[in-house]
Design a protein around this motif. Sequence first.
Motif, PDB file in Angstrom:
ATOM      1  N   THR A 255     -12.106   5.616  12.289  1.00 29.94           N
ATOM      2  CA  THR A 255     -11.338   4.388  12.029  1.00 29.94           C
ATOM      3  C   THR A 255     -10.163   4.749  11.112  1.00 29.94           C
ATOM      4  N   PRO A 256      -8.924   4.401  11.516  1.00 24.39           N
ATOM      5  CA  PRO A 256      -7.764   4.764  10.695  1.00 24.39           C
ATOM      6  C   PRO A 256      -7.810   4.099   9.311  1.00 24.39           C
ATOM      7  N   ILE A 257      -7.308   4.810   8.323  1.00 23.30           N
ATOM      8  CA  ILE A 257      -7.401   4.365   6.935  1.00 23.30           C
ATOM      9  C   ILE A 257      -6.005   4.089   6.367  1.00 23.30           C
ATOM     10  N   ALA A 258      -5.872   2.929   5.679  1.00 23.44           N
ATOM     11  CA  ALA A 258      -4.619   2.564   5.003  1.00 23.44           C
ATOM     12  C   ALA A 258      -4.909   2.336   3.531  1.00 23.44           C
ATOM     13  N   VAL A 259      -3.991   2.757   2.688  1.00 19.83           N
ATOM     14  CA  VAL A 259      -4.185   2.583   1.243  1.00 19.83           C
ATOM     15  C   VAL A 259      -2.819   2.615   0.554  1.00 19.83           C
ATOM     16  N   GLY A 260      -2.752   2.075  -0.664  1.00 23.47           N
ATOM     17  CA  GLY A 260      -1.539   2.317  -1.449  1.00 23.47           C
ATOM     18  C   GLY A 260      -0.826   1.101  -1.982  1.00 23.47           C
ATOM     19  N   GLU A 261      -1.367  -0.140  -1.789  1.00 22.70           N
ATOM     20  CA  GLU A 261      -0.604  -1.286  -2.286  1.00 22.70           C
ATOM     21  C   GLU A 261      -0.521  -1.305  -3.806  1.00 22.70           C
ATOM     22  N   VAL A 262      -1.462  -0.634  -4.490  1.00 22.11           N
ATOM     23  CA  VAL A 262      -1.350  -0.582  -5.962  1.00 22.11           C
ATOM     24  C   VAL A 262      -0.728   0.729  -6.449  1.00 22.11           C
ATOM     25  N   PHE A 263      -0.320   1.603  -5.549  1.00 21.71           N
ATOM     26  CA  PHE A 263       0.302   2.867  -5.980  1.00 21.71           C
ATOM     27  C   PHE A 263       1.697   2.584  -6.525  1.00 21.71           C
ATOM     28  N   ASN A 264       2.138   3.438  -7.455  1.00 22.77           N
ATOM     29  CA  ASN A 264       3.511   3.283  -7.930  1.00 22.77           C
ATOM     30  C   ASN A 264       4.334   4.547  -7.878  1.00 22.77           C
ATOM     31  N   SER A 265       3.770   5.649  -7.351  1.00 21.11           N
ATOM     32  CA  SER A 265       4.628   6.818  -7.153  1.00 21.11           C
ATOM     33  C   SER A 265       4.059   7.709  -6.061  1.00 21.11           C
ATOM     34  N   ILE A 266       4.866   8.636  -5.639  1.00 20.17           N
ATOM     35  CA  ILE A 266       4.490   9.598  -4.607  1.00 20.17           C
ATOM     36  C   ILE A 266       3.260  10.388  -5.043  1.00 20.17           C
ATOM     37  N   TRP A 267       3.094  10.563  -6.357  1.00 16.99           N
ATOM     38  CA  TRP A 267       1.985  11.372  -6.870  1.00 16.99           C
ATOM     39  C   TRP A 267       0.640  10.677  -6.662  1.00 16.99           C
ATOM     40  N   ASP A 268       0.625   9.358  -6.567  1.00 17.36           N
ATOM     41  CA  ASP A 268      -0.624   8.636  -6.302  1.00 17.36           C
ATOM     42  C   ASP A 268      -1.160   8.942  -4.908  1.00 17.36           C
ATOM     43  N   ILE A 278      -5.479  10.000   5.079  1.00 14.95           N
ATOM     44  CA  ILE A 278      -5.114   8.614   5.405  1.00 14.95           C
ATOM     45  C   ILE A 278      -4.159   8.598   6.601  1.00 14.95           C
ATOM     46  N   ASP A 279      -3.992   7.403   7.166  1.00  9.33           N
ATOM     47  CA  ASP A 279      -3.119   7.239   8.328  1.00  9.33           C
ATOM     48  C   ASP A 279      -1.906   6.371   8.030  1.00  9.33           C
ATOM     49  N   TYR A 280      -2.051   5.471   7.044  1.00 10.64           N
ATOM     50  CA  TYR A 280      -0.951   4.559   6.686  1.00 10.64           C
ATOM     51  C   TYR A 280      -0.822   4.520   5.168  1.00 10.64           C
ATOM     52  N   ILE A 281       0.418   4.556   4.689  1.00  6.68           N
ATOM     53  CA  ILE A 281       0.679   4.425   3.251  1.00  6.68           C
ATOM     54  C   ILE A 281       1.311   3.044   3.015  1.00  6.68           C
ATOM     55  N   ARG A 282       0.659   2.246   2.143  1.00  3.04           N
ATOM     56  CA  ARG A 282       1.007   0.820   2.010  1.00  3.04           C
ATOM     57  C   ARG A 282       1.901   0.476   0.825  1.00  3.04           C
ATOM     58  N   THR A 283       2.278   1.490   0.063  1.00  3.61           N
ATOM     59  CA  THR A 283       3.109   1.261  -1.116  1.00  3.61           C
ATOM     60  C   THR A 283       4.400   0.543  -0.712  1.00  3.61           C
ATOM     61  N   THR A 284       4.821  -0.431  -1.525  1.00  2.00           N
ATOM     62  CA  THR A 284       6.062  -1.121  -1.168  1.00  2.00           C
ATOM     63  C   THR A 284       7.138  -0.924  -2.237  1.00  2.00           C
ATOM     64  N   LEU A 285       8.328  -1.458  -1.920  1.00  2.00           N
ATOM     65  CA  LEU A 285       9.525  -1.106  -2.689  1.00  2.00           C
ATOM     66  C   LEU A 285       9.450  -1.544  -4.144  1.00  2.00           C
ATOM     67  N   HIS A 293      12.885   5.933  -4.287  1.00  2.00           N
ATOM     68  CA  HIS A 293      11.617   6.665  -4.331  1.00  2.00           C
ATOM     69  C   HIS A 293      10.802   6.484  -3.053  1.00  2.00           C
ATOM     70  N   LEU A 294      10.786   5.285  -2.508  1.00  2.00           N
ATOM     71  CA  LEU A 294       9.925   5.046  -1.342  1.00  2.00           C
ATOM     72  C   LEU A 294      10.415   5.818  -0.110  1.00  2.00           C
ATOM     73  N   LYS A 295      11.717   6.040  -0.028  1.00  2.24           N
ATOM     74  CA  LYS A 295      12.239   6.828   1.104  1.00  2.24           C
ATOM     75  C   LYS A 295      11.710   8.262   1.017  1.00  2.24           C
ATOM     76  N   LYS A 296      11.623   8.782  -0.198  1.00  2.00           N
ATOM     77  CA  LYS A 296      11.070  10.138  -0.361  1.00  2.00           C
ATOM     78  C   LYS A 296       9.595  10.159   0.018  1.00  2.00           C
ATOM     79  N   LEU A 297       8.877   9.129  -0.395  1.00  4.27           N
ATOM     80  CA  LEU A 297       7.453   9.045  -0.063  1.00  4.27           C
ATOM     81  C   LEU A 297       7.261   8.966   1.455  1.00  4.27           C
TER      82      LEU A 297
END
Length: 401
Positions: A255-268, A278-285, A293-297
């Motif tokens: 089952t594909p995994i998504a995470v990252g809405e509470v992340f605040n940097s690429i290092w997370d 993981i399959d999806y990174i959910r961090t937002t702008l 930063h998000l473009k780099k991520l």
Amino acid sequence: MKITNAYVNITSPGRNFVTLKIETDEGIYGLGDGTLNGRELAVASYLTDHVIPCIVGRDPFQTEDIWQYLYRGPYWRRGPVTMAAIGAVDIALWDIKGKALNTPVYNLLGGKSREGVLVYAHANGKDIDHALEDVAKHKEMGYKAIRVQSGFAGSSTYGVAKGPGRYEPAERGLPPEQAWATEPYLRHVPTLFARVREMFGEELHLLHDCHHRLTPIEAGRLGKELEPFHLLWMEDPTPAELQEGFKVIREHTTTPIAVGEVFNSIWDAHDLIRNQWIDYIRTTLVHAGGFTHLKKLADFAELYHVRTGCHGATDLSPVCMAAALHFDTAVHNFGIQEHMPHSDETDAVFPHHYTFKDGQMFPGDAPGLGVDLDEELAAKYPYQRAYLPVNRKLDGTLTDW
Ligand code: EZ4
Ligand code: CO
């Protein structure tokens, strides 16, 4: 061009939003979202007391240099308050750039990689039957992807509206307390998705949010039992401070995994991405330092077949939603965008050009972000303390909400 002035607007048309407005000597201004649910005033102070004095007089086109100045300059790095403040500045500066160059922001990020942005809606219900009704309603509205959450007897769960009306996680006042039990939840979710697939067939994209409530091995079990129902993703299965926890999940399920809405940097997300856990990174702008930063991520994630799935709950203002849609339109490895519509009051305070049609959203072609702030209307909705709930296990132990 020079930044001449900047100030923070706090408004609460149903829920709290923090908006940064940056003005320039050419009369062009930009807007940035700095909303951090339940900690709004901390970001507002960080901006007003510590950031704005450092950016007045600078060239707003220097998005990279200003980002580095605000990230490296204070010596103290990362953290949600700092990164939301940097995000607000960065989003506002890209808005200014777009307006100055008379082009939508997506053109500055690589141009259109697609015509429309696939979004997913939230369907929920106090039990499975009510959740199924809500899925039908959202399908009828044109959504091609739907996150499904439903309540069950014995304890609370995440994502279910209390009464009629839309689900809104934060509540006015101090944090309410809810009860949580893992075992009945683990038994319930596969039953829910069996019913959803039975009723709606295979075409609809289905998603589910565990909201950080499971251990890795519990998430492995749930993912495995959900495999027959082909979810687009299982979100936030386990808290992600321990990135290796996701290795355990991966070893047990496809089952594909998504995470990252509470992340605040690429290092997370560094280990999660480079190990393909993981399959999806959910961090937002807003929460991770803006476009710069998000473009780099996203570019880093692309190397590892990880796609984006930006957070889009109602605690991100329409300024962030507009920004996310420009980002989603441009980045190559876009996956899906969360869409939780704002209230009519919020939409009136933030007039915008983005639109929804047939399960997709479109950022519009206005220069910059295509979103504005009606400050007179905003002033009618002063800040009101509101917090997310906290969770306790049935024996009273505090756990993740
Ligand atoms: O609970 O943004 O996927 N969306 C979510 C959100 C979060 C809120 C917390 O502020 O999990 O609704
Ligand atoms: Co979530």
